[in-house]
Design an enzyme around this catalytic site. Structure first.
Site, PDB file in Angstrom:
ATOM      1  N   SER A 180       0.827  -1.369   0.019  1.00 59.06           N
ATOM      2  CA  SER A 180      -0.095   0.080   0.126  1.00 59.06           C
ATOM      3  C   SER A 180       0.950   1.250   0.128  1.00 59.06           C
ATOM      4  O   SER A 180       0.323   2.412  -0.293  1.00 59.06           O
ATOM      5  CB  SER A 180      -0.905  -0.237   1.100  1.00 59.06           C
ATOM      6  OG  SER A 180      -0.379  -0.219   2.478  1.00 59.06           O
ATOM      7  N   HIS A 208      -5.423  -3.975  -2.069  1.00 56.44           N
ATOM      8  CA  HIS A 208      -5.028  -3.043  -3.266  1.00 56.44           C
ATOM      9  C   HIS A 208      -5.038  -3.547  -4.634  1.00 56.44           C
ATOM     10  O   HIS A 208      -4.927  -2.813  -5.623  1.00 56.44           O
ATOM     11  CB  HIS A 208      -3.817  -2.138  -3.052  1.00 56.44           C
ATOM     12  CG  HIS A 208      -3.894  -1.142  -1.831  1.00 56.44           C
ATOM     13  ND1 HIS A 208      -4.583   0.338  -2.204  1.00 56.44           N
ATOM     14  CD2 HIS A 208      -3.581  -0.866  -0.597  1.00 56.44           C
ATOM     15  CE1 HIS A 208      -4.367   0.982  -1.241  1.00 56.44           C
ATOM     16  NE2 HIS A 208      -3.928   0.077  -0.322  1.00 56.44           N
ATOM     17  N   LYS A 239     -11.925  -0.192  -1.088  1.00 59.24           N
ATOM     18  CA  LYS A 239     -11.078   0.279  -1.843  1.00 59.24           C
ATOM     19  C   LYS A 239     -11.872   0.516  -3.291  1.00 59.24           C
ATOM     20  O   LYS A 239     -12.634   1.285  -3.546  1.00 59.24           O
ATOM     21  CB  LYS A 239      -9.740  -0.411  -1.680  1.00 59.24           C
ATOM     22  CG  LYS A 239      -9.152   0.217  -0.548  1.00 59.24           C
ATOM     23  CD  LYS A 239      -7.848  -0.410  -0.264  1.00 59.24           C
ATOM     24  CE  LYS A 239      -7.368  -0.006   1.127  1.00 59.24           C
ATOM     25  NZ  LYS A 239      -6.351  -0.854   2.018  1.00 59.24           N
TER      26      LYS A 239
HETATM   27  C1  LIG Z   1      -6.573  -1.108   3.425  1.00 56.91           C
HETATM   28  C2  LIG Z   1      -6.009  -2.369   3.692  1.00 56.91           C
HETATM   29  C3  LIG Z   1      -6.573  -2.916   4.705  1.00 56.91           C
HETATM   30  C4  LIG Z   1      -7.935  -2.764   5.426  1.00 56.91           C
HETATM   31  O1  LIG Z   1      -9.134  -2.569   4.495  1.00 56.91           O
HETATM   32  P1  LIG Z   1     -10.264  -1.907   5.187  1.00 56.91           P
HETATM   33  O2  LIG Z   1     -11.496  -2.463   4.426  1.00 56.91           O
HETATM   34  O3  LIG Z   1     -10.194  -0.344   4.989  1.00 56.91           O
HETATM   35  O4  LIG Z   1     -10.368  -2.067   6.669  1.00 56.91           O
HETATM   36  C5  LIG Z   1      -6.151  -4.040   4.817  1.00 56.91           C
HETATM   37  N1  LIG Z   1      -4.960  -4.903   4.252  1.00 56.91           N
HETATM   38  C6  LIG Z   1      -4.337  -4.017   3.353  1.00 56.91           C
HETATM   39  C7  LIG Z   1      -3.146  -4.579   2.695  1.00 56.91           C
HETATM   40  C8  LIG Z   1      -4.912  -2.631   2.943  1.00 56.91           C
HETATM   41  O5  LIG Z   1      -4.000  -2.072   2.233  1.00 56.91           O
END
Ligand SMILES: *Cc1c(COP(=O)(O)O)cnc(C)c1O
Length: 391
Positions: A180, A208, A239
């Protein structure tokens, strides 16, 4: 006497280091251009890759669900909080991911903190890329398994950790699919080969990569054609999917076991109907309109090439996440603030999210940015970059 006064000293220290952040506030919709703190800016900080947060089909689905089913689910999944639409979404996700089953959690974060401790425990080991997401780290800690971190994407490091882990009952190798903070992709085929050789389970967190990589956005397993060889796939609905939630996809036994043991699943209320209905619509859209993903990638390539041409250091990025690495934390925050004043929102990221000397402004373009948005953003990056002597 305020017993929390010690927090003020810690806050003051952050302020001295130029690392203190206030929350920026969005007025109106979450879009490619939005109004933040009362100012219209080009939004380069959202994970809304495909522009689905405001897509008419998702809105309609959410509104229809509110009309028909109300606003809340009333309980945790294991009591009376499982609605037929929850099951429908899980079946849709499983088909989409080509797995036997899927299970939805409240968020990607709770998916990791739920899944990892349900699969490994104190006689086991988790082998984790050092740049894995905080929710993976917390999930590992909660599991009480031993934790071995291998250097980022370093397959010799992974091999060494696997060799040193022969005595454990179970071994689980975990990686982000797309990282990320750097936007690079995990070397999943090598990870899977090594894990198979040493009899370890594999788990990839495609937060992602969902909606971004692979056919119709199926993620890294599809991107590398590794179907059937990754034991546990995690994804987020927050996302590219544009709504809220997380999911795990894998064999039916995994789903059945998580329903018995995954603590966020057992002890926190399920999604309201609007969220679930909007997610269902999002997966239909991925299947019917994959050109949204093509558009995302065109924009990502264009913007990344533009930043590189200007002389910015975009690190190892291979995806729409493009960091602009500045180095020093305070300069990074100053750069981000100046970009904002000039009309671009690109979040500055410093310690502890990234190492202190690797502070950066992170950019994420979306399918919904126009060429004009991107050209204007590049022009502002150039101007502010020269002003602060970054380029
Ligand atoms: C953003 C993210 C999460 C968390 O996801 P949410 O749905 O926002 O809680 C978990 N793992 C990774 C690798 C992320 O980038």
């Amino acid at each position: 006497m305020n017993k929390l006064a010690f927090l003020q000293e810690d806050l003051d220290e952050l302020k001295r280091q130029g690392l203190y952040r206030d929350l920026r506030v969005v007025d109106g919709e979450q879009k490619a251009r939005c109004v933040i703190d009362g100012k219209e800016v080009i939004n380069l900080s959202s994970n809304n890759y495909l522009g689905l947060t405001t897509h008419p089909r998702l809105r309609q689905a959410a509104m229809a669900a509110v009309e028909k089913f109300g606003v809340g689910s009333g309980a945790v999944r294991t009591i009376i909080g499982t609605m037929s639409m929850h099951q429908e979404l899980e079946e849709k996700i499983a088909r989409f991911k080509h797995t036997e089953a899927a299970l939805v959690f409240q968020s990607g974060f709770t998916t990791n903190t739920g899944v990892i401790p349900a699969v490994v425990g104190k006689d086991d080991v988790v082998i984790s890329d050092e740049l894995n997401h905080a929710s993976i780290i917390d999930g590992c800690r909660l599991s009480r398994a031993d934790i071995k971190r291998f250097p980022h994407r370093d397959m010799d490091g992974l091999k060494k950790a696997l060799e040193e882990s022969q005595g454990y009952r179970r071994k689980l190798v975990i990686t982000d699919g797309v990282f990320s903070m750097d936007g690079d992709i995990a070397p999943l085929p090598d990870i899977v080969d090594l894990a198979e050789r040493y009899g370890a389970m594999t788990m990839v967190d495609d937060a992602h990569a969902s909606g971004v990589l692979g056919r119709n956005g199926r993620g890294t397993v599809d991107h590398f054609d590794l179907h059937g060889r990754v034991d546990i796939q995690v994804g987020t609905l927050s996302k590219a999917i544009g709504v809220l939630g997380g999911y795990v996809a894998g064999p039916m036994v995994l789903r059945q076991w998580l329903i018995q043991r995954a603590r966020p699943f057992l002890f926190s209320t399920s999604h309201p109907p609007a969220v679930t209905a909007a997610c269902l619509a999002a997966f239909d859209l991925l299947l019917e309109e994959p050109q949204l993903i093509d558009r995302l990638w065109e924009n990502a390539r264009y913007f990344k090439a533009g930043l590189r041409e200007l002389g910015f250091d975009t690190g190892a990025s291979e995806t729409p996440i493009t960091p602009v690495i500045i180095g020093e934390g305070a300069l990074t925050m100053r750069f981000s603030d100046r970009l904002f004043e000039e009309g671009v929102f690109a979040q500055g990221i410093a310690y502890p999210t990234v190492p202190p000397e690797k502070s950066r402004v992170r950019t994420i373009v979306a399918a919904s940015h126009t060429r004009k948005d991107l050209d204007e953003a590049l022009e502002i990056f150039a101007r502010v970059g020269r002003e602060l002597k970054i380029i």
